[in-house]
Design an enzyme around this catalytic site. Structure first.
Site, PDB file in Angstrom:
ATOM      1  N   GLU A  44       0.830  -1.198   0.000  1.00  0.00           N
ATOM      2  CA  GLU A  44       0.000   0.000   0.000  1.00  0.00           C
ATOM      3  C   GLU A  44       0.874   1.263   0.000  1.00  0.00           C
ATOM      4  OE1 GLU A  44      -3.920   1.587   2.490  1.00  0.00           O
ATOM      5  OE2 GLU A  44      -2.456   0.312   3.491  1.00  0.00           O
ATOM      6  N   LYS A 118      -9.502   2.397  -3.192  1.00  0.00           N
ATOM      7  CA  LYS A 118      -9.905   1.769  -1.937  1.00  0.00           C
ATOM      8  C   LYS A 118     -11.279   2.275  -1.498  1.00  0.00           C
ATOM      9  CE  LYS A 118      -7.897   1.194   2.720  1.00  0.00           C
ATOM     10  NZ  LYS A 118      -6.659   1.479   3.485  1.00  0.00           N
ATOM     11  N   CYS A 155      -5.882  -3.136   1.722  1.00  0.00           N
ATOM     12  CA  CYS A 155      -5.735  -3.095   3.182  1.00  0.00           C
ATOM     13  C   CYS A 155      -7.062  -3.263   3.924  1.00  0.00           C
ATOM     14  CB  CYS A 155      -5.003  -1.815   3.594  1.00  0.00           C
ATOM     15  SG  CYS A 155      -4.347  -1.888   5.287  1.00  0.00           S
TER      16      CYS A 155
END
Length: 280
Positions: A44, A118, A155
């Site tokens: 990330e 994300k 994540c």
């Protein structure tokens, strides 16, 4: 003939500046290509520290456009050089005030295929991401690459099963999950969630975590990156929990169809009964 894809991932320590971080990942990618890898993914916001340990507008300096920013252009050159598909997670600026936690996907010939943003943005101690990022708004793309159909889930997304499932419905064979997570928060979940997602959705997952302690906080990123197959079994050993590491593993994509025929989870889905899941 077996449909085996040699895949790689990198878990890296922060070097202190973007240029050396890019150079380090380029070196890892060239080594992966030398070892026969055809696809590689990075952690990330790979070209920066995990600045979300603090809330400071100075860290907007790490943001850049995708695909027209310097990192994506440089990774396109690297893909052309190495002949690998590359998953490139960065801090994206779309326009003034519009920032996203993003991953670009680049095909083996250097062509830009698109990006994932994300969806789920945490705001808890050590992970102040809502200070920086808007929620993703590009859906759940699966990219038709030189190695097969590749998706991305970033994540904190991994705690939400809905996106994993949508990536499977959209045809993913391999999902990269670039992350930054530390020992005290969720290390007991790290070996549970991605293997469970791989089983539930019957595809391969590449789980990538940063490693080490960085300058903007005391999060101890514990690495332990891995590949997991559609049966929920690790493909080879996991990476170190303290050291930088490049993993290269052979993924038998024929196993995907074998598992889907055996367990038939997609056949037995009941979307007609799931309406309540999307009610606010």
């Amino acid at each position: 003939m077996p449909n085996v894809v040699r895949a790689a991932l990198v878990q890296a320590t922060w070097t202190g500046d973007t240029e050396s971080m890019l150079a380090k990942h380029e070196a890892h990618a060239r080594e992966a290509a030398r070892r026969g890898a055809k696809v590689i993914g990075f952690q990330e916001v790979f070209n920066s520290p995990y600045f979300c340990q603090v809330q400071d507008p100075a860290h907007y300096r790490w943001a850049e456009p995708v695909p027209d920013g310097p990192t994506t252009r440089r990774m396109r050159d690297l893909a052309r050089e190495t002949g690998m598909v590359i998953v490139v997670p960065v801090f994206e600026i779309e326009q003034s005030g519009f920032y996203y936690n993003t991953a670009a996907v680049i095909d083996a010939d250097g062509s830009y295929l698109g990006k994932y943003r994300k969806h789920h943005i945490p705001q808890v101690r050590g992970f102040w991401e809502k200070f920086y990022f808007r929620p993703g708004n590009l859906g759940w793309p699966v990219f038709d690459t030189a190695v097969g159909k590749v998706g991305v889930y970033i994540c904190y997304d991994r705690h939400f099963p809905e996106g994993w499932r949508q990536l499977g419905i959209n045809g993913a064979q391999l999902v990269y999950n670039p992350s930054a997570t530390h020992r005290g928060l969720s290390s007991h979940l790290w070996r549970l969630e991605q293997p469970a997602a791989a089983v539930a959705n019957e595809y391969f997952v590449a789980a990538i975590n940063r490693v080490g302690v960085e300058e903007y906080g005391d999060n101890d990123f514990y690495g332990t990156s891995y590949f997991v197959d559609p049966r929920g079994q690790f493909v080879g050993d996991t990476a170190s929990d303290t050291e930088e590491e490049l993993l290269v593993r052979d993924l038998d994509f024929d196993l995907i169809e074998e598992v889907r025929q055996t367990w038939a989870f997609y056949r037995d889905r009941r979307p007609d009964a799931y309406e309540g899941l999307v009610q606010p």
